[in-house]
Design a protein around this motif. Structure first.
Motif, PDB file in Angstrom:
ATOM      1  N   VAL A  26      48.606  45.568  38.887  1.00  0.00           N
ATOM      2  CA  VAL A  26      47.323  45.448  39.196  1.00  0.00           C
ATOM      3  C   VAL A  26      46.841  44.560  40.345  1.00  0.00           C
ATOM      4  O   VAL A  26      47.466  43.542  40.316  1.00  0.00           O
ATOM      5  N   SER A  27      45.947  45.071  41.323  1.00  0.00           N
ATOM      6  CA  SER A  27      46.022  44.190  42.329  1.00  0.00           C
ATOM      7  C   SER A  27      44.364  43.571  42.252  1.00  0.00           C
ATOM      8  O   SER A  27      44.143  42.581  42.832  1.00  0.00           O
ATOM      9  N   SER A  28      43.433  44.170  41.386  1.00  0.00           N
ATOM     10  CA  SER A  28      42.337  43.679  41.305  1.00  0.00           C
ATOM     11  C   SER A  28      41.313  44.202  39.987  1.00  0.00           C
ATOM     12  O   SER A  28      41.668  45.235  39.482  1.00  0.00           O
ATOM     13  N   ILE A  29      40.400  43.426  39.501  1.00  0.00           N
ATOM     14  CA  ILE A  29      39.672  43.817  38.242  1.00  0.00           C
ATOM     15  C   ILE A  29      38.373  43.409  38.881  1.00  0.00           C
ATOM     16  O   ILE A  29      37.790  42.166  39.090  1.00  0.00           O
ATOM     17  N   GLN A  30      37.411  44.398  38.576  1.00  0.00           N
ATOM     18  CA  GLN A  30      35.946  44.150  38.668  1.00  0.00           C
ATOM     19  C   GLN A  30      35.222  44.183  37.430  1.00  0.00           C
ATOM     20  O   GLN A  30      35.642  45.293  36.919  1.00  0.00           O
ATOM     21  N   VAL A  31      34.380  43.673  37.136  1.00  0.00           N
ATOM     22  CA  VAL A  31      33.799  43.664  35.909  1.00  0.00           C
ATOM     23  C   VAL A  31      32.150  43.591  36.073  1.00  0.00           C
ATOM     24  O   VAL A  31      31.527  42.753  36.873  1.00  0.00           O
ATOM     25  N   LEU A  32      31.373  44.653  35.739  1.00  0.00           N
ATOM     26  CA  LEU A  32      29.925  44.927  35.742  1.00  0.00           C
ATOM     27  C   LEU A  32      29.291  44.944  34.447  1.00  0.00           C
ATOM     28  O   LEU A  32      29.752  45.810  33.758  1.00  0.00           O
ATOM     29  N   ASP A  33      28.475  44.092  34.156  1.00  0.00           N
ATOM     30  CA  ASP A  33      27.628  43.855  32.844  1.00  0.00           C
ATOM     31  C   ASP A  33      26.295  44.139  33.317  1.00  0.00           C
ATOM     32  O   ASP A  33      25.664  43.299  33.910  1.00  0.00           O
ATOM     33  N   LEU A  34      25.598  45.343  32.788  1.00  0.00           N
ATOM     34  CA  LEU A  34      24.234  45.484  32.823  1.00  0.00           C
ATOM     35  C   LEU A  34      23.409  45.401  31.575  1.00  0.00           C
ATOM     36  O   LEU A  34      22.421  45.765  31.438  1.00  0.00           O
ATOM     37  N   SER A  35      23.931  44.550  30.505  1.00  0.00           N
ATOM     38  CA  SER A  35      23.264  44.354  29.259  1.00  0.00           C
ATOM     39  C   SER A  35      22.043  43.906  29.202  1.00  0.00           C
ATOM     40  O   SER A  35      21.268  44.156  28.445  1.00  0.00           O
ATOM     41  N   ASN A  36      21.625  43.017  30.272  1.00  0.00           N
ATOM     42  CA  ASN A  36      20.624  42.265  30.420  1.00  0.00           C
ATOM     43  C   ASN A  36      19.453  42.885  31.435  1.00  0.00           C
ATOM     44  O   ASN A  36      18.362  42.434  31.561  1.00  0.00           O
ATOM     45  N   CYS A  37      19.922  44.142  31.818  1.00  0.00           N
ATOM     46  CA  CYS A  37      19.052  44.743  32.559  1.00  0.00           C
ATOM     47  C   CYS A  37      17.952  45.733  31.923  1.00  0.00           C
ATOM     48  O   CYS A  37      17.978  45.623  30.559  1.00  0.00           O
ATOM     49  N   ASN A  38      17.083  46.171  32.823  1.00  0.00           N
ATOM     50  CA  ASN A  38      16.125  46.905  32.302  1.00  0.00           C
ATOM     51  C   ASN A  38      16.372  48.367  31.759  1.00  0.00           C
ATOM     52  O   ASN A  38      17.497  48.700  32.382  1.00  0.00           O
ATOM     53  N   PRO A  39      15.931  48.920  30.889  1.00  0.00           N
ATOM     54  CA  PRO A  39      16.453  50.312  30.483  1.00  0.00           C
ATOM     55  C   PRO A  39      16.695  51.451  31.548  1.00  0.00           C
ATOM     56  O   PRO A  39      17.524  51.987  31.309  1.00  0.00           O
TER      57      PRO A  39
END
Length: 155
Positions: free
Chosen positions: A58-71
Motif C-alpha cells: 500500500v502506498s497511500s490511503i485516502q478517506v472521504l467522509d460525507l456524513s455531515n454534508c447536505n442530502p
C-alpha cells in the motif's frame, strides 16, 4: 459537431475513477478528507505493526467522509459510486447489506496485482469512502479489506 461533443463527454464520464470522486467531493461543505501518504504509513510501522500497510504494497490511503454534508451532496456521491460500479473498470468483490447499512469493496487490477481498493460504507447517517492505492498482491487483499473495514466503522 454536437454529436461529437456529446460522445466526448459521455466517454469521459465512463472513465471516471475513485480518485476523481474524492477530488470532486472533498470540497463539499462539511466534508472531511484525509490523505495518508507513504511517509505516514512508514511511521505507522514504528508505532504499531498492525497500522502499517507498507509491507502489503500500500502506498497511500485516502478517506472521504460525507456524513455531515447536505442530502444533495450525499445523493450525488451515491450516484457517482453507482456509476463507478456500473462502468466495469472496477471489480466488485464484496457487498454486505444489513437494513440501511451497505458496505461495498471494489478493486482495480493490473495483472496479478491490485492498484486500487475502494471501500464504501453508506447508511442513513454515514457516507464514507476509503481509497487504498499501491501495488498490492492479491494474497494480501483480504487482510487489507478487513483492516480498512474495521477502520472505517470508527468514523
Amino acid at each position: 459537431m454536437v454529436l461529437l461533443s456529446a460522445l466526448v463527454v459521455s466517454c469521459s464520464m465512463l472513465h471516471r475513477n475513485a480518485n476523481d470522486i474524492i477530488n470532486d467531493m472533498r470540497d463539499a461543505r462539511h466534508a472531511q478528507y484525509v490523505n495518508v501518504g507513504s511517509g505516514l504509513l512508514g511511521l505507522g510501522k514504528l508505532i504499531s505493526p498492525t497500522l502499517s500497510q507498507a509491507g502489503l504494497g500500500v502506498s497511500s490511503i485516502q478517506v472521504l467522509d460525507l456524513s455531515n454534508c447536505n442530502p444533495g451532496d450525499r445523493d450525488k456521491f451515491r450516484k457517482r459510486i453507482q456509476n463507478l460500479i456500473s462502468n466495469r473498470s472496477y471489480e466488485e468483490i464484496v457487498t454486505k447489506q444489513a437494513g440501511y447499512d451497505t458496505s461495498t469493496a471494489l478493486v482495480r487490477r493490473d495483472g496479478q496485482f491490485v492498484n486500487e481498493v475502494v471501500i464504501v460504507k453508506a447508511s442513513e447517517m454515514k457516507d464514507v469512502m476509503l481509497l487504498i492505492q499501491g501495488h498490492i498482491n492479491v494474497a494480501n487483499l483480504e487482510r487489507i479489506i478487513n483492516e480498512a473495514s474495521k477502520t472505517s466503522t470508527e468514523f
